[in-house]
Design a protein around this motif. Sequence first.
Motif, mmCIF file in Angstrom:
data_model
loop_
_atom_site.group_PDB
_atom_site.id
_atom_site.type_symbol
_atom_site.label_atom_id
_atom_site.label_comp_id
_atom_site.label_asym_id
_atom_site.label_seq_id
_atom_site.Cartn_x
_atom_site.Cartn_y
_atom_site.Cartn_z
ATOM 1 N N ASP A 42 -10.672 -1.254 2.139
ATOM 2 C CA ASP A 42 -10.489 -0.065 2.975
ATOM 3 C C ASP A 42 -11.567 0.033 4.042
ATOM 4 N N VAL A 43 -12.759 -0.446 3.710
ATOM 5 C CA VAL A 43 -13.901 -0.317 4.609
ATOM 6 C C VAL A 43 -14.702 -1.611 4.623
ATOM 7 N N PHE A 44 -15.512 -1.753 5.670
ATOM 8 C CA PHE A 44 -16.355 -2.938 5.817
ATOM 9 C C PHE A 44 -17.811 -2.526 5.994
ATOM 10 N N ASP A 45 -18.712 -3.391 5.529
ATOM 11 C CA ASP A 45 -20.146 -3.267 5.786
ATOM 12 C C ASP A 45 -20.588 -4.646 6.236
ATOM 13 N N LEU A 46 -20.752 -4.835 7.551
ATOM 14 C CA LEU A 46 -20.817 -6.166 8.141
ATOM 15 C C LEU A 46 -22.089 -6.425 8.936
ATOM 16 N N ALA A 92 -6.189 -0.181 6.257
ATOM 17 C CA ALA A 92 -6.671 0.258 4.942
ATOM 18 C C ALA A 92 -5.538 0.809 4.091
ATOM 19 N N PRO A 93 -5.422 0.379 2.839
ATOM 20 C CA PRO A 93 -4.381 0.920 1.954
ATOM 21 C C PRO A 93 -4.646 2.377 1.559
ATOM 22 N N HIS A 94 -5.903 2.808 1.694
ATOM 23 C CA HIS A 94 -6.275 4.196 1.371
ATOM 24 C C HIS A 94 -7.026 4.773 2.573
ATOM 25 N N PRO A 95 -6.310 5.023 3.664
ATOM 26 C CA PRO A 95 -6.979 5.411 4.920
ATOM 27 C C PRO A 95 -7.708 6.742 4.866
ATOM 28 N N LYS A 105 0.830 -1.186 0.000
ATOM 29 C CA LYS A 105 0.000 0.000 0.000
ATOM 30 C C LYS A 105 0.871 1.245 0.000
ATOM 31 N N GLU A 106 0.394 2.257 -0.725
ATOM 32 C CA GLU A 106 1.205 3.430 -0.989
ATOM 33 C C GLU A 106 1.124 4.495 0.097
ATOM 34 N N SER A 107 0.057 4.457 0.924
ATOM 35 C CA SER A 107 -0.188 5.570 1.837
ATOM 36 C C SER A 107 0.474 5.407 3.197
ATOM 37 N N GLU A 108 1.254 4.364 3.372
ATOM 38 C CA GLU A 108 1.916 4.132 4.655
ATOM 39 C C GLU A 108 2.766 5.340 5.030
ATOM 40 N N GLY A 161 -1.524 -5.250 4.051
ATOM 41 C CA GLY A 161 -0.304 -4.645 3.552
ATOM 42 C C GLY A 161 -0.266 -4.473 2.045
ATOM 43 N N LYS A 162 -1.308 -4.919 1.358
ATOM 44 C CA LYS A 162 -1.364 -4.831 -0.105
ATOM 45 C C LYS A 162 -2.324 -3.728 -0.538
ATOM 46 N N SER A 163 -2.108 -3.216 -1.719
ATOM 47 C CA SER A 163 -2.963 -2.133 -2.225
ATOM 48 C C SER A 163 -4.370 -2.606 -2.554
ATOM 49 N N THR A 164 -4.586 -3.919 -2.591
ATOM 50 C CA THR A 164 -5.895 -4.485 -2.937
ATOM 51 C C THR A 164 -6.766 -4.773 -1.729
#
Length: 378
Positions: A122-126, A298-301, A30-33, A116-119
Amino acid sequence: MKNSRLVGFTALTASFLLAAGLTACAPPEKESEGNQTESGVNYSEATSAEDFGGMEGLVEAAKKEGELNVIALPPDWANYGAIIKAFSDKYGIKVNSAQPDAASQDEINAANQQKGKSTAPDVFDLGQSVALANTDMFAPYKVATFDDIPAAYKDPDGTWVNDYGGYMSIGYDSAKVPEVTDVNDLLKPEFSGKVALNGDPTQAGAAFSGVLMVALSQGGSVDDIAPGVEFFRKLKAAGNFLPVDPTPATIESGQTPVVIDWNYLNSAETAKLPSWKVFVPPNAVVAGYYYQAINKDAPHPAAARLWEEFLYSDEGQNLYAAGGVRPVRADQMIQAGTIDKDAVAKIPVVDGPVTVPTPEQTEKATKYLAENWAKAVG
């Protein structure tokens, strides 16, 4: 249909309410770390928009990330197709929607497998059961409208927040089967091979609540779901139980002419199939809310947090209402005059007792189903 998600919520008044793994080939990290907000807080640790210097800062950070990963959000479920489009159009952020028909547990599995991956999601609906069993995976965050949300529908730290709810119902094609006025009608010969349940109740929120609804109609209770399992045993023995997971396509083709599912999903079919009707048993009303949360990894927090802000804004809540579900801020928005009155007017209101299982009751019923469901319908 999003058919494998356990659901419930802790309190509801009768006047209110209305796979595994993401496919990727050696995805990059993920890029946003390490990205930091204006206040010096890492994006992944921000607990409100104020950490970004306000909404403008959050929007800027989210646009910098440019993408949002969602999972298990069918476009015809709770109006998510329109919600995703509206969010993407408003902010210019690409929304990657994976595994639309995945289960709640599949969401958690994907987050663990893709950590840890970009895929990663980011969010959950559970559903309730899965959500409350995995709170250590969620990032606390309070949206701008957090104080508008009743305490019963949120974690006090914003670790999770209920988003929308509905009633369990029986949808049926009146051109293919007789009128349904009671759950026991489903045992009649005219329903041979025609009654489908949305998923496996040991995994599926709709199916779990469907069995609970049937249990209530048979003299059971939220503490005794056994009569519901026994009813489905009889349904199977009579040849009426159809072991097919229903979807809009199976309904419209006539493959599943009777479907036990959430009222907002069944009601959505009436626009496509005029002969489709929806029945909520007045003596067995079961209601439930879903749980919204941010993946702490999340990879895009920033985009994840902006998504939450959008969902709980007046715009996002009204989009939920347009999908036939009761948005969690409905009462507050009605008082403020910001609710879409036409949309809310179409959401059913039940006058009388509404059954809402507590987490403890859900756990007990889930255990019973795990031990007895397969024997009843296998």
